[in-house]
Design an enzyme around this catalytic site. Structure first.
Site, PDB file in Angstrom:
ATOM      1  N   ASP A   1     -42.723 -53.109  31.897  1.00 20.97           N
ATOM      2  CA  ASP A   1     -41.545 -53.593  31.012  1.00 20.97           C
ATOM      3  C   ASP A   1     -40.529 -52.447  31.222  1.00 20.97           C
ATOM      4  O   ASP A   1     -40.534 -51.390  31.414  1.00 20.97           O
ATOM      5  CB  ASP A   1     -42.336 -53.888  29.755  1.00 20.97           C
ATOM      6  CG  ASP A   1     -41.043 -54.254  28.657  1.00 20.97           C
ATOM      7  OD1 ASP A   1     -40.500 -55.187  29.163  1.00 20.97           O
ATOM      8  OD2 ASP A   1     -41.085 -53.875  27.793  1.00 20.97           O
TER       9      ASP A   1
ATOM     10  N   ASP B   1     -44.875 -52.774  25.847  1.00 21.40           N
ATOM     11  CA  ASP B   1     -44.986 -52.340  24.438  1.00 21.40           C
ATOM     12  C   ASP B   1     -44.759 -53.283  23.680  1.00 21.40           C
ATOM     13  O   ASP B   1     -45.122 -53.325  21.988  1.00 21.40           O
ATOM     14  CB  ASP B   1     -43.899 -51.267  24.170  1.00 21.40           C
ATOM     15  CG  ASP B   1     -42.434 -51.698  24.104  1.00 21.40           C
ATOM     16  OD1 ASP B   1     -41.697 -51.341  23.142  1.00 21.40           O
ATOM     17  OD2 ASP B   1     -42.187 -52.471  25.019  1.00 21.40           O
TER      18      ASP B   1
ATOM     19  N   ASP C   1     -44.901 -58.665  25.855  1.00 22.53           N
ATOM     20  CA  ASP C   1     -45.630 -58.238  26.779  1.00 22.53           C
ATOM     21  C   ASP C   1     -47.100 -58.422  26.720  1.00 22.53           C
ATOM     22  O   ASP C   1     -47.753 -58.247  27.364  1.00 22.53           O
ATOM     23  CB  ASP C   1     -45.339 -56.646  26.887  1.00 22.53           C
ATOM     24  CG  ASP C   1     -43.908 -56.126  27.245  1.00 22.53           C
ATOM     25  OD1 ASP C   1     -43.344 -57.047  27.928  1.00 22.53           O
ATOM     26  OD2 ASP C   1     -43.526 -55.251  26.644  1.00 22.53           O
TER      27      ASP C   1
END
Length: 763
Positions: A308, A506, A510
């Site tokens: 990410d 995080d 996600d």
């Protein structure tokens, strides 16, 4: 576990006692009594092994325990009672050794639960009340005394606190925190007593979540254990063939018994899971909670890693990357006006502008009549002037458009977002914001490549214009930009067609992708609970390089597990050959096999130690001055900005000479002493830590080039101050200032990356 442990130890004690008594009887010429005692010692173990083998068979597994059972019963039937007792001792001792080894491997995990806070001191109406940790509620004011564990998440209410977070993060050095800092439960007070305000109950706090993750990690059976079971089937067949042939060709059933004795219990069923659980323990000691040995096994086979962006590769906090102004307006003057108005908002961009102004030491006045338009911008008055600050759309709605002179700012928008400043009905400045990469990200990507990861990609909800520069800087192989949580799952599935995939993230968005990946890795220090719950591994340190470290630990643990299997099988195979040819009688063979078991298990435990690639250089001592030099970099970056402004001001003619002379004097007063301090204390200490012939050579060469440019600047200024000297010196003066700005900016970035591993925070 406790009942099984007691039963195994009782069996071990029974066999050891029986073997000792039987040996004493044999030494006093009471052979019959000795055989009876030895058989009595061995038969309960045979019963225990038989029941375990039956349970395994009912569960669809065939283990080498059947060889142990055949060896004990065969020895008793062939009047080799001493060998039967030794094999029984080997089985019972092996199980006890397995318990000890797994306990040793899980020590880092069990230590987490053992350190969980049970009590807390709550301040109420001036008194200290001792309460159970479970009674803590958000908003409670707690007193944490020296040596006590922070019982719940919260914020620091006193001026300062010193915390030891080694149990959470693996960082060996205490952290010094200031008022308002976030505190995580599980840290230990390494300084004076302090007050804190709880923001969560103990059950909902960081440490409780870590303990739950550790419990999950401690209760799993690794896939490699099933791989060991498959080895066991082959090994049983080989043992049956070798023992049968030894009997057929020798006509002596004792030789077949000797083969069975040296073939059992095969250390592969003990060593393989121990090595993987040791990897779990090693990871926990480094601030990485892995949810089981099975995750270690999968993590070792990862070939594709997806990251990410916001909050993972970047800190998730925008910073001021560049300022563009119209002619006649200095950058600091524009920033002062923008920061003044930005004080009326809590938006991250506003906070970044205010922070940038404070870093530069600007006196920021209070705004008047500040008003915020959600999602747009701010309006108000500063120093009696009407000021607008916000997006381009916000300004266009008010009939204002950026002039052509600020087109450069729009082209830089790929770095992030642009906040525009208008004063008195005219757009005068653009502030380019960027969420810069974490300092350890580049090194993380390089390490993943070195570990054999074949493909590294970016999966983000941000627009492609913001993701592309990140991918270019990191040399990533794939970019999935502008995707929703469902799109992230699709990206994971698309990449999985190429190999096993790990996803690092995080946020709440996600979590689905973390669950969909072969291994999900969550940034747990400041990430969301949803991400941590969905992930297979959680990084308790807010550093993405721990993801690469987790993979390195996993690969080493799996390699050691397989090596332990091969070692045990190879040694057992050699011993079986000697036994088949009559060179190892059953009793001696049993002792040899016991030594093989111990060797394989101790070899598996080496996974607890850091490998050659896992050992980062030790942090530099305080006297090296790394922290002080890095802290000075903020001022040097401002100096680099002034170099650029000075180069642009050359076009104003000789009127800029006074400002340029001041700038040159500041270079001599700030930059050159900084470099001298680095070469005197910091670089020699860093070179000793990093190793190699001349690790700091490139940085020293940059120092020399910077010093040469500074001397050239001084000479050019002296020439420009002479009569009719400006026309001859101005063009070269401009080139020198731009070159010095570029080299200084590059040097600061290169130095910070080169020395990042030597900072105490990196440990």
């Amino acid at each position: 576990m406790g009942t099984a442990w007691n039963r195994r130890n009782a069996l071990l004690a029974w066999v050891a006692l029986g073997l000792a008594i039987g040996t004493a009887l044999a030494l006093t010429d009471r052979a019959l009594a000795a055989r009876i005692v030895w058989s009595a010692a061995a038969l309960p173990v045979a019963l225990h092994v038989g029941l375990a083998a039956a349970q395994a068979l009912a569960g669809g597994r065939v283990g080498v325990d059947v060889i142990a059972l055949a060896a004990i019963l065969g020895a008793a039937a062939l009047d080799e009672a001493a060998a039967a007792a030794v094999v029984a001792l080997m089985v019972a001792g092996g199980e006890a050794l397995e318990d000890w080894a797994q306990g040793r491997a899980k020590r880092s995990l069990t230590a987490l639960a053992a350190r969980a806070p049970r009590r807390a001191a709550r301040l109420a109406e001036g008194t200290v009340e001792e309460i159970d940790a479970a009674a803590i509620r958000p908003g409670d004011t707690l007193l944490v005394r020296p040596g006590e564990t922070v019982p719940a998440d919260g914020t620091l209410a006193d001026a300062e606190a010193v915390l030891d977070e080694s149990a959470l993060t693996g960082e060996p050095l205490p952290r010094r925190l200031r008022t308002g800092a976030e505190l995580r439960s599980g840290a230990v007070n390494a300084g004076a007593a302090f007050r804190m305000r709880a923001t969560a109950s103990a059950e909902a706090s960081t440490y409780a979540a870590i303990v739950r993750l550790a419990e999950q990690a401690a209760a799993s059976r690794a896939p490699l254990t099933r791989l060991a079971d498959r080895f066991a089937v082959v090994f049983i067949a080989a043992t049956a063939v070798v023992s049968g042939l030894a009997w057929v060709f020798s006509g002596d059933p004792v030789r077949a018994l000797a083969v069975l004795v040296v073939a059992t219990p095969c250390p592969l069923i003990l060593a393989a899971p121990i090595a993987l659980v040791a990897g779990v323990g090693r990871a926990a000691a480094r601030g990485i909670v892995v949810k089981g040995a099975g995750v270690i096994e999968r993590l070792a086979r990862i070939r594709i890693v997806l990251f990410d962006k916001t909050g993972t590769l970047t800190p998730g906090r925008p910073r001021l990357a560049a300022i563009e102004t119209v002619p006649g307006l200095r950058r600091e003057a524009a920033l002062r006006l923008a920061a003044a108005l930005a004080q009326g908002s809590t938006h991250p961009v506003s906070a970044a502008l205010v922070a940038a102004a404070r870093e530069r030491g600007l006196a920021v006045p209070a705004p008047e009549a500040a008003a915020e338009t959600a999602g747009g911008g701010l309006s108000g008055h500063v120093d009696g002037q009407a000021v607008l600050l916000g997006s381009e759309g916000f300004l266009r709605e008010r009939g204002l458009a950026p002039p052509e002179t600020l087109a450069i700012a729009a082209s830089l928008a790929v770095a992030g977002s642009v906040a525009w400043l208008a004063v008195g009905g005219r757009v005068v400045a653009a502030f380019v914001m960027a969420d810069g990469l974490r300092p350890e990200v580049r090194r993380t990507v390089r390490r993943l490549r070195a570990l054999g990861v074949e493909r590294i990609g970016l999966v983000t909800g941000d627009r492609g214009e913001a993701a592309a520069p990140v991918a270019a800087v990191l040399r990533l192989d794939a970019v999935h930009a502008g995707v929703s949580p469902a799109g992230k799952i699709a990206a994971v599935h698309e990449e999985r067609a190429r190999g096993t995939v790990a996803m690092v993230g995080d946020g709440v968005n996600d979590a689905p992708a973390l669950a969909a990946a072969d291994v999900g890795i969550a940034m747990g220090a400041h990430g969301t609970a949803a991400a941590a719950e969905a992930a297979d591994a959680v990084l308790l340190v807010d550093r993405v390089d721990r993801a690469a470290e987790a993979m390195a630990i996993a690969r080493r643990s799996r390699a050691i597990a397989i090596q332990a299997i091969v070692l045990g099988m190879a040694l057992s195979g050699i011993a079986m050959g000697f036994a088949a040819f009559g060179h190892l009688p059953p009793l001696i063979g049993a002792l040899v096999q016991e030594a093989i078991d111990v060797a394989a298990i101790l070899f598996a435990l080496t996974a607890l130690r850091p490998g050659r690639d896992d050992v980062a250089p030790a942090p530099l001592p305080d006297e090296a001055g790394l922290a002080d030099r890095v802290a000075e970099h903020a001022g040097l970056r401002r100096l680099a900005e002034r170099l650029r402004e000075g180069a642009e001001a050359v076009g104003d003619g000789p009127e800029s000479l006074r400002a340029l002379a001041t700038l040159e004097a500041d270079l001599r007063a700030e930059l050159l002493p900084h470099q001298a301090e680095e070469e005197q204390a910091l670089y020699p200490a860093a070179a000793r830590r990093l190793g190699g012939r001349d690790p700091m050579g490139p940085l020293i060469r940059m120092h020399a080039e910077i010093e040469a440019l500074c001397r050239r600047l001084a000479s050019l200024l002296h020439l420009a101050e002479q009569q009719d000297g400006w026309n001859g010196a101005s063009a070269e003066l401009r080139r020198t200032l731009f070159a010095l700005e570029a080299l200084l900016t590059l040097h600061l970035a290169a130095e910070e990356e080169a020395l990042a591993e030597l900072a105490s925070e990196a440990r």
